[in-house]
Scaffold this motif. Sequence first.
Motif: not given
Length: 455
Positions: A244-245, A250-252, A356-357, A432-436
């Motif tokens: 989900l993260r 990726d969406f952002a 993802v992999a 996007s950066a915050a999600c990771l």
Amino acid sequence: MATLHASLFAPHDRARSTRRLTPLRLAAFSSLALPIYAAQSPVAVYLPAIYAEHYGMPLTTLGLIFLLERIWGTLADPLIGFLGDRGSARLGRRRTWIIAGALVYAVAAAMLFFPPAGFSAPLLAVSLFLFYLGWSMIQIPYLAWAGEISADYDERTRIATYGTVAGAISLLLVLILPTIIDQLRPDDAPLKLASFGLVVIGGLVVTLPLALSAVEDNSRPPAANARIPFGRAVRLIVGERLLLRVIASDFAVTTGQLIRSALIVFFVSAYMGRPEWASGLFLFQFVFGIAAGPIWMRIATRLGKHRTAILGELVQVAINLGLLLVTPARFPLLLALTLAQGLAQGSGNLMLRSMVADVADKHRLETGADRTTLFFSVFSLTGKAGMAAAVGIALPLVAWLGFAPTGPNTPAALDGLLLVFALGPALAHLISAACLYGFPLDQAEHARIRRALAA
């Protein structure tokens, strides 16, 4: 329990972990990215503008059509991923879907890029419906297949880099054509569409046999891949927090990139007053984007994937905030920021695809089930949802602020166009950066997972 699950994969994983494609074979396999991503720029950048200006479709109608198509994608992409991870077909689990998708994709591309007389909004909606369906049927199993070639952390980044560079080359090709057309026949919108169609359909004919023959499709779902209901598959995805993260990031990042792409023709033509540069500037960006892939791959071997992605996204934030300083008299500043944009643009996409992999490996260790295609279907979905969000939000928003694609426009309307063009992507890349931030699945943790799977 993890050891028991790992034993199911040991022979296959040992083979994959040592598998390294030669540059020639990897280039052949990655060539399929050309027809897949060659349509990304025309659909997101040129198609709305051409259909608005040449065919007279309102921006609000175009935004609604793209938004509805992405709602359809929220159902189609996971369904393809759900079916793609179940069993194996005679031609191979991945090849069968790719071949079937190529047929649908080619037919829909012919409708979109060679529209008949009297082409209407409903026909556009149907064409996009089939186009995105075929795109998903090719892209999702193709991404999953790429993730299965090797189990090595850095080798997966290498494979993703080849795919990213191939995609950048395809975008470069479709940007060269409208740039030339703008100089020779600037008002010939049907010729632009036809040139895009020739690249997409012609590229598919050439690269499909190259990619399908470059790598063996001998992946087999493990015994633990029991057939599960679609609702349970959705709950499985929702419960995989690391996935989900990744998909939120990726969406952002995709939303940010495509807000810029959807508005760049309007920005350069109307705000900067340089319509002759509308295609050339985009081409300028992607020339440097081709060189960026190997650079970010080397950075990732030192920092790790998620840290490299965060770095790239923060660079993107700074670049897009710099656009607020651009005025029609500061065209060299826009050129400099576009160059920087090209060098930074592939960082997030490249790292996230490879991550993802890695998340799929973690899931296999914990459950014994291979859900690689399912995970990549969701990853593919978020990218396309980002495209819908960009077109479905950015175009109506600038229209609400008073901007008209055919002009004339007030200074306030042009300022609104600038704000959306600069701040929209900056905010998206920051999210996007915050999600990771603090992502736990780094190179050391992935190595531990691979050792457990191969134990």
